[in-house]
Design a protein around this motif. Structure first.
Motif, PDB file in Angstrom:
ATOM      1  N   HIS A 233      -5.071 -15.193   6.037  1.00 63.93           N
ATOM      2  CA  HIS A 233      -4.930 -14.062   5.113  1.00 63.93           C
ATOM      3  C   HIS A 233      -4.218 -12.875   5.766  1.00 63.93           C
ATOM      4  N   ASP A 234      -4.297 -12.754   7.099  1.00 61.92           N
ATOM      5  CA  ASP A 234      -3.624 -11.655   7.789  1.00 61.92           C
ATOM      6  C   ASP A 234      -2.108 -11.716   7.586  1.00 61.92           C
ATOM      7  N   LEU A 235      -1.598 -12.904   7.283  1.00 61.67           N
ATOM      8  CA  LEU A 235      -0.158 -13.046   7.073  1.00 61.67           C
ATOM      9  C   LEU A 235       0.317 -12.293   5.839  1.00 61.67           C
ATOM     10  N   ARG A 236      -0.578 -12.044   4.903  1.00 58.97           N
ATOM     11  CA  ARG A 236      -0.222 -11.248   3.716  1.00 58.97           C
ATOM     12  C   ARG A 236       0.138  -9.825   4.123  1.00 58.97           C
ATOM     13  N   GLY A 237      -0.711  -9.221   4.941  1.00 64.18           N
ATOM     14  CA  GLY A 237      -0.426  -7.867   5.437  1.00 64.18           C
ATOM     15  C   GLY A 237       0.804  -7.840   6.325  1.00 64.18           C
ATOM     16  N   THR A 238       0.981  -8.903   7.102  1.00 61.82           N
ATOM     17  CA  THR A 238       2.164  -9.001   7.953  1.00 61.82           C
ATOM     18  C   THR A 238       3.420  -9.059   7.097  1.00 61.82           C
ATOM     19  N   ALA A 239       3.364  -9.792   6.000  1.00 60.17           N
ATOM     20  CA  ALA A 239       4.525  -9.865   5.099  1.00 60.17           C
ATOM     21  C   ALA A 239       4.853  -8.486   4.538  1.00 60.17           C
ATOM     22  N   VAL A 240       3.842  -7.742   4.130  1.00 57.24           N
ATOM     23  CA  VAL A 240       4.055  -6.388   3.610  1.00 57.24           C
ATOM     24  C   VAL A 240       4.726  -5.525   4.681  1.00 57.24           C
ATOM     25  N   THR A 241       4.204  -5.575   5.895  1.00 57.32           N
ATOM     26  CA  THR A 241       4.753  -4.763   6.986  1.00 57.32           C
ATOM     27  C   THR A 241       6.181  -5.173   7.315  1.00 57.32           C
ATOM     28  N   ARG A 242       6.438  -6.477   7.378  1.00 63.97           N
ATOM     29  CA  ARG A 242       7.792  -6.943   7.696  1.00 63.97           C
ATOM     30  C   ARG A 242       8.786  -6.557   6.594  1.00 63.97           C
ATOM     31  N   LEU A 243       8.349  -6.617   5.363  1.00 64.87           N
ATOM     32  CA  LEU A 243       9.224  -6.195   4.268  1.00 64.87           C
ATOM     33  C   LEU A 243       9.536  -4.699   4.380  1.00 64.87           C
TER      34      LEU A 243
ATOM     35  N   VAL B 154       8.323   0.259  -1.707  1.00 62.72           N
ATOM     36  CA  VAL B 154       6.991  -0.181  -2.145  1.00 62.72           C
ATOM     37  C   VAL B 154       7.094  -1.030  -3.416  1.00 62.72           C
ATOM     38  N   PRO B 155       7.868  -0.622  -4.441  1.00 60.30           N
ATOM     39  CA  PRO B 155       7.994  -1.486  -5.625  1.00 60.30           C
ATOM     40  C   PRO B 155       8.620  -2.852  -5.303  1.00 60.30           C
ATOM     41  N   GLU B 156       9.596  -2.887  -4.405  1.00 55.54           N
ATOM     42  CA  GLU B 156      10.196  -4.171  -4.024  1.00 55.54           C
ATOM     43  C   GLU B 156       9.161  -5.073  -3.357  1.00 55.54           C
ATOM     44  N   ILE B 157       8.376  -4.500  -2.460  1.00 54.13           N
ATOM     45  CA  ILE B 157       7.345  -5.275  -1.771  1.00 54.13           C
ATOM     46  C   ILE B 157       6.329  -5.799  -2.776  1.00 54.13           C
ATOM     47  N   ALA B 158       5.882  -4.945  -3.686  1.00 49.03           N
ATOM     48  CA  ALA B 158       4.895  -5.351  -4.691  1.00 49.03           C
ATOM     49  C   ALA B 158       5.431  -6.478  -5.577  1.00 49.03           C
ATOM     50  N   SER B 159       6.731  -6.473  -5.844  1.00 46.03           N
ATOM     51  CA  SER B 159       7.299  -7.516  -6.706  1.00 46.03           C
ATOM     52  C   SER B 159       7.302  -8.883  -6.029  1.00 46.03           C
ATOM     53  N   ILE B 160       7.246  -8.899  -4.712  1.00 50.16           N
ATOM     54  CA  ILE B 160       7.228 -10.159  -3.973  1.00 50.16           C
ATOM     55  C   ILE B 160       5.798 -10.623  -3.707  1.00 50.16           C
ATOM     56  N   THR B 161       4.950  -9.708  -3.256  1.00 53.57           N
ATOM     57  CA  THR B 161       3.593 -10.098  -2.853  1.00 53.57           C
ATOM     58  C   THR B 161       2.609 -10.147  -4.011  1.00 53.57           C
TER      59      THR B 161
ATOM     60  N   THR C 208      -1.925  -0.726  -3.583  1.00 50.03           N
ATOM     61  CA  THR C 208      -2.409  -1.590  -2.507  1.00 50.03           C
ATOM     62  C   THR C 208      -1.349  -1.757  -1.425  1.00 50.03           C
ATOM     63  N   VAL C 209      -0.082  -1.905  -1.810  1.00 50.40           N
ATOM     64  CA  VAL C 209       0.992  -1.986  -0.814  1.00 50.40           C
ATOM     65  C   VAL C 209       0.971  -0.738   0.052  1.00 50.40           C
ATOM     66  N   GLN C 210       0.858   0.423  -0.583  1.00 50.15           N
ATOM     67  CA  GLN C 210       0.844   1.674   0.182  1.00 50.15           C
ATOM     68  C   GLN C 210      -0.369   1.740   1.099  1.00 50.15           C
ATOM     69  N   GLU C 211      -1.525   1.274   0.626  1.00 50.35           N
ATOM     70  CA  GLU C 211      -2.732   1.259   1.465  1.00 50.35           C
ATOM     71  C   GLU C 211      -2.542   0.346   2.677  1.00 50.35           C
ATOM     72  N   ILE C 212      -1.910  -0.810   2.471  1.00 50.41           N
ATOM     73  CA  ILE C 212      -1.642  -1.720   3.589  1.00 50.41           C
ATOM     74  C   ILE C 212      -0.699  -1.053   4.587  1.00 50.41           C
ATOM     75  N   LEU C 213       0.342  -0.408   4.080  1.00 49.65           N
ATOM     76  CA  LEU C 213       1.284   0.270   4.967  1.00 49.65           C
ATOM     77  C   LEU C 213       0.611   1.410   5.717  1.00 49.65           C
ATOM     78  N   ASP C 214      -0.270   2.129   5.044  1.00 48.95           N
ATOM     79  CA  ASP C 214      -1.003   3.209   5.713  1.00 48.95           C
ATOM     80  C   ASP C 214      -1.897   2.638   6.819  1.00 48.95           C
ATOM     81  N   ALA C 215      -2.531   1.507   6.546  1.00 54.24           N
ATOM     82  CA  ALA C 215      -3.420   0.889   7.538  1.00 54.24           C
ATOM     83  C   ALA C 215      -2.632   0.310   8.714  1.00 54.24           C
ATOM     84  N   HIS C 216      -1.380  -0.060   8.480  1.00 59.89           N
ATOM     85  CA  HIS C 216      -0.545  -0.643   9.534  1.00 59.89           C
ATOM     86  C   HIS C 216       0.528   0.330  10.003  1.00 59.89           C
TER      87      HIS C 216
END
Length: 175
Positions: free
Chosen positions: A114-124, A131-138, A144-152
């Motif tokens: 499951h950590d690979l999901r957050g990694t995908a967000v960060t790599r994108l 953020v909208p582009e990332i959300a359209s893929i994941t 939530t995308v912004q929260e993941i980016l804030d956490a990473h």
């Protein structure tokens, strides 16, 4: 590495998550007819009721396309893209056990699929995706995308290429 995860076609779970940021369960259930050679068109399983589950059309990047196309050329009888060493669809428990066994042979510590999901967000994000582009893929919400980016944020801070991109965008808008 167990044969189930070391086979050439076994990069499919890793590539699928790495380039699309999808949940393990969604990847394990992903049928071949959701892949058309260019896109994976799927409905995520998590959500409130049928309407809460997001439909996604994910462009397939080169590494994943190569793995999927190679698998298509192999003789296959499974309906799902991801199969175990017997050519049958993975069960959640079987995949998790094989992932854990393979992972223990690496130098990495405490990585879950499951950590690979957050990694995908960060790599994108590091690839200058919005953020909208990332959300359209994941399939995450933009919040939530912004929260993941804030956490990473520690992965994003100090990245010269992001700072250069920001200044370039600022200059294009304001001169």
């Amino acid at each position: 590495m167990p044969s189930a995860l070391s086979r050439r076609s076994s990069c499919r779970p890793l590539c699928s998550s790495r380039y699309g940021g999808q949940r393990q369960g969604d990847l394990l259930r992903l049928p071949w007819n959701d892949y058309d050679g260019t896109y994976i068109r799927m409905r995520q399983s998590k959500g409130r009721g049928r309407k809460g589950r997001r439909r996604l059309t994910i462009p397939v990047g080169s590494p994943l396309k190569a793995a999927l196309d190679a698998a298509l050329r192999e003789k296959r009888s499974a309906v799902t893209i991801l199969v175990n060493s017997f050519g049958r669809p993975w069960t959640a428990d079987g995949f998790r056990a094989s992932w854990d066994r393979a992972f223990r042979k690496t130098s990495l510590k405490d990585l879950h699929f499951h950590d690979l999901r957050g990694t995908a967000v960060t790599r994108l994000a590091l690839s200058n995706c919005s953020v909208p582009e990332i959300a359209s893929i994941t399939g995450h919400s933009m919040k939530t995308v912004q929260e993941i980016l804030d956490a990473h944020a520690h992965y994003l801070g100090g990245r010269v290429e992001l700072a250069e991109s920001a200044i370039k965008k600022l200059s294009e808008v304001y001169g």
